[in-house]
Design a protein around this motif. Structure first.
Motif, PDB file in Angstrom:
ATOM      1  N   PHE A 225       0.840  -1.211   0.000  1.00 52.34           N
ATOM      2  CA  PHE A 225       0.000   0.000   0.000  1.00 52.34           C
ATOM      3  C   PHE A 225       0.872   1.257   0.000  1.00 52.34           C
ATOM      4  N   LYS A 226       1.956   1.235   0.755  1.00 51.01           N
ATOM      5  CA  LYS A 226       2.851   2.390   0.778  1.00 51.01           C
ATOM      6  C   LYS A 226       3.434   2.643  -0.605  1.00 51.01           C
ATOM      7  N   PHE A 227       3.808   1.572  -1.290  1.00 51.73           N
ATOM      8  CA  PHE A 227       4.373   1.721  -2.628  1.00 51.73           C
ATOM      9  C   PHE A 227       3.339   2.294  -3.602  1.00 51.73           C
ATOM     10  N   ILE A 228       2.098   1.822  -3.506  1.00 53.45           N
ATOM     11  CA  ILE A 228       1.040   2.303  -4.406  1.00 53.45           C
ATOM     12  C   ILE A 228       0.759   3.773  -4.171  1.00 53.45           C
ATOM     13  N   PHE A 229       0.682   4.173  -2.911  1.00 53.44           N
ATOM     14  CA  PHE A 229       0.345   5.555  -2.592  1.00 53.44           C
ATOM     15  C   PHE A 229       1.480   6.531  -2.926  1.00 53.44           C
ATOM     16  N   GLU A 230       2.637   6.009  -3.294  1.00 52.94           N
ATOM     17  CA  GLU A 230       3.739   6.860  -3.740  1.00 52.94           C
ATOM     18  C   GLU A 230       3.778   7.025  -5.258  1.00 52.94           C
ATOM     19  N   GLN A 231       2.878   6.318  -5.968  1.00 58.15           N
ATOM     20  CA  GLN A 231       2.877   6.349  -7.425  1.00 58.15           C
ATOM     21  C   GLN A 231       1.941   7.437  -7.952  1.00 58.15           C
ATOM     22  N   ASN A 232       2.464   8.299  -8.822  1.00 56.68           N
ATOM     23  CA  ASN A 232       1.632   9.340  -9.426  1.00 56.68           C
ATOM     24  C   ASN A 232       0.577   8.746 -10.352  1.00 56.68           C
ATOM     25  N   SER A 233       0.900   7.617 -10.978  1.00 51.66           N
ATOM     26  CA  SER A 233      -0.057   6.991 -11.896  1.00 51.66           C
ATOM     27  C   SER A 233      -1.302   6.514 -11.159  1.00 51.66           C
ATOM     28  N   PHE A 234      -1.141   6.103  -9.893  1.00 46.88           N
ATOM     29  CA  PHE A 234      -2.291   5.671  -9.115  1.00 46.88           C
ATOM     30  C   PHE A 234      -3.217   6.857  -8.828  1.00 46.88           C
ATOM     31  N   TYR A 235      -2.646   7.989  -8.449  1.00 42.35           N
ATOM     32  CA  TYR A 235      -3.472   9.159  -8.155  1.00 42.35           C
ATOM     33  C   TYR A 235      -4.139   9.707  -9.418  1.00 42.35           C
TER      34      TYR A 235
ATOM     35  N   VAL B  18     -12.451   0.255 -23.879  1.00 38.05           N
ATOM     36  CA  VAL B  18     -12.847   0.195 -25.286  1.00 38.05           C
ATOM     37  C   VAL B  18     -12.868   1.583 -25.911  1.00 38.05           C
ATOM     38  N   LEU B  19     -13.390   2.565 -25.192  1.00 38.08           N
ATOM     39  CA  LEU B  19     -13.507   3.909 -25.744  1.00 38.08           C
ATOM     40  C   LEU B  19     -12.197   4.696 -25.658  1.00 38.08           C
ATOM     41  N   GLY B  20     -11.287   4.305 -24.778  1.00 39.69           N
ATOM     42  CA  GLY B  20     -10.043   5.038 -24.603  1.00 39.69           C
ATOM     43  C   GLY B  20      -9.028   4.728 -25.691  1.00 39.69           C
ATOM     44  N   ASN B  21      -8.033   5.571 -25.801  1.00 42.40           N
ATOM     45  CA  ASN B  21      -6.931   5.375 -26.737  1.00 42.40           C
ATOM     46  C   ASN B  21      -5.714   6.123 -26.194  1.00 42.40           C
ATOM     47  N   SER B  22      -4.578   5.943 -26.851  1.00 42.81           N
ATOM     48  CA  SER B  22      -3.326   6.514 -26.355  1.00 42.81           C
ATOM     49  C   SER B  22      -3.335   8.036 -26.341  1.00 42.81           C
ATOM     50  N   LEU B  23      -4.141   8.666 -27.197  1.00 41.65           N
ATOM     51  CA  LEU B  23      -4.175  10.122 -27.266  1.00 41.65           C
ATOM     52  C   LEU B  23      -4.892  10.746 -26.066  1.00 41.65           C
ATOM     53  N   VAL B  24      -5.758   9.968 -25.426  1.00 39.41           N
ATOM     54  CA  VAL B  24      -6.535  10.501 -24.294  1.00 39.41           C
ATOM     55  C   VAL B  24      -6.273   9.689 -23.030  1.00 39.41           C
ATOM     56  N   SER B  25      -5.145   8.995 -22.970  1.00 32.62           N
ATOM     57  CA  SER B  25      -4.855   8.139 -21.818  1.00 32.62           C
ATOM     58  C   SER B  25      -4.753   8.930 -20.521  1.00 32.62           C
ATOM     59  N   GLU B  26      -4.462  10.214 -20.618  1.00 31.29           N
ATOM     60  CA  GLU B  26      -4.387  11.040 -19.418  1.00 31.29           C
ATOM     61  C   GLU B  26      -5.736  11.128 -18.723  1.00 31.29           C
ATOM     62  N   TYR B  27      -6.824  10.998 -19.481  1.00 29.42           N
ATOM     63  CA  TYR B  27      -8.175  11.057 -18.924  1.00 29.42           C
ATOM     64  C   TYR B  27      -8.845   9.693 -18.868  1.00 29.42           C
ATOM     65  N   SER B  28      -8.476   8.786 -19.753  1.00 31.88           N
ATOM     66  CA  SER B  28      -9.171   7.497 -19.838  1.00 31.88           C
ATOM     67  C   SER B  28      -8.588   6.428 -18.934  1.00 31.88           C
ATOM     68  N   ASP B  29      -7.404   6.665 -18.375  1.00 35.67           N
ATOM     69  CA  ASP B  29      -6.783   5.680 -17.481  1.00 35.67           C
ATOM     70  C   ASP B  29      -7.443   5.763 -16.108  1.00 35.67           C
ATOM     71  N   VAL B  30      -8.255   4.763 -15.773  1.00 29.82           N
ATOM     72  CA  VAL B  30      -8.989   4.736 -14.507  1.00 29.82           C
ATOM     73  C   VAL B  30      -8.485   3.567 -13.667  1.00 29.82           C
ATOM     74  N   ILE B  31      -9.068   3.384 -12.502  1.00 27.15           N
ATOM     75  CA  ILE B  31      -8.572   2.361 -11.579  1.00 27.15           C
ATOM     76  C   ILE B  31      -8.676   0.957 -12.182  1.00 27.15           C
ATOM     77  N   SER B  32      -9.767   0.669 -12.881  1.00 24.67           N
ATOM     78  CA  SER B  32      -9.932  -0.671 -13.448  1.00 24.67           C
ATOM     79  C   SER B  32      -8.871  -0.961 -14.507  1.00 24.67           C
ATOM     80  N   THR B  33      -8.556   0.012 -15.368  1.00 20.96           N
ATOM     81  CA  THR B  33      -7.507  -0.201 -16.360  1.00 20.96           C
ATOM     82  C   THR B  33      -6.126  -0.203 -15.706  1.00 20.96           C
TER      83      THR B  33
END
Length: 316
Positions: A76-86, A255-270
């Motif tokens: 958990f400590k490692f996850i909470f230090e990751q910017n990608s998680f936030y 399905v709807l996401g792509n590399s151009l919008v990954s900043e917004y489409s990357d959610v917890i499930s992905t």
């Protein structure tokens, strides 16, 4: 001895036991059918809880849960230090808030509109058409969306034919969010009306007749009779929706996401899919899932408490 058997407490226990055996023999087949959902819950809902232990281990696929090293809260400590998680957590909350603000009222409004239609055949046809998207998989819906709204899709071809500039529906971040929310509403709004239409049936028709005698307009009847009549249903579904604020389905954003919008489409499930299946880090994936469950439970309890304080109604 006879006095002990005839004591009130013993008679109550004996009656309860006899009643249970009586109903068990009488409705044996019904109790037998009950084994199927109970077995489903035990196998697919409760048995996997054992896997939560991986969130506190440096899990090794070959050694299993029993042989993996315990690391406590280090995962958990490692996850909470990751910017990608936030980033994934922020995107999940933003998209769910937009779904709550736009998608939650949509089936209520649609159910009220359908309830106001008197033409029975048109009403049935409209309901069937509106229910249809719910039965389509997100893979099919994603293909339809790309055919219609991609850069070379039908919508941009029509715009180009009219001499207008093309719109980047799926490659521009702000436009993608709008498409994500609208496609989600289109897919779920028809199915969501079923619950509200069932609630509308339970409203006393005499209230509408009394309102007609008083000369109330349709909008007045909707505001003072229809909405208060389905308020308990609205509150229960709203509480459940708030409880899922940190949870989000995998199919739709993937399905709807792509590399151009990954900043917004990357959610917890992905994010869980990427680190769990893609990178093979099952400990991190399990820890994120446990985090979702705990926070979702907190949201659910808080929403129920606030609802009971404000409107006097809740799930429990």
């Amino acid at each position: 001895m006879k006095a002990v058997i005839n004591s009130p407490n013993n008679r109550i226990q004996l009656n309860r036991k006899n009643n249970f055996m009586y109903y068990l023999k009488k409705d044996f087949l019904l109790y037998l059918l009950l084994l199927l959902p109970l077995a489903y819950l035990a196998i697919f809902r409760y048995a996997p809880i054992y896997g939560v232990l991986m969130a506190f281990q440096d899990y090794n696929l070959f050694q299993g849960i029993g042989g993996s090293e315990w690391v406590g809260l280090d995962v958990f400590k490692f996850i909470f230090e990751q910017n990608s998680f936030y980033r994934a957590l922020k995107n999940t909350l933003v998209l769910n808030l937009l779904d709550l603000a736009i998608g939650f009222p949509a089936p209520i409004i649609l159910a009220i509109l359908l309830n106001e239609i008197w033409h029975a055949r048109f009403k049935k046809v409209a309901q069937s058409i509106l229910y249809l998207p719910h039965f389509l998989s997100w893979v099919i819906i994603g293909g339809m969306v790309y055919l219609l709204f991609s850069t070379g899709g039908l919508a941009n071809s029509l715009l180009a034919g009219l001499g207008l500039s093309k719109i980047e529906f799926l490659s521009r971040k702000e436009n993608w969010i709008v498409m994500y929310v609208l496609v989600g509403v289109w897919q779920s709004v028809g199915w969501g009306t079923i619950i509200y239409l069932a609630a509308l049936v339970g409203i006393n028709k005499e209230l509408y007749e009394a309102a007609d005698i008083d000369g109330a307009s349709r909008l007045r009847k909707i505001w003072h009779i229809t909405l208060p009549g389905i308020r308990p249903t609205i509150m229960i579904l709203l509480i459940l929706q708030i409880g899922r604020m940190v949870s989000i389905g995998f199919d739709r954003p993937y399905v709807l996401g792509n590399s151009l919008v990954s900043e917004y489409s990357d959610v917890i499930s992905t994010y869980v899919y990427r680190i769990g299946i893609g990178a093979g880090d099952f400990s991190q994936a399990t820890a994120v899932g446990l985090f979702q469950s705990v926070v979702g439970l907190v949201f659910l309890v808080a929403a129920n408490y606030i609802s009971k304080k404000i409107v006097g109604q809740g799930i429990w």
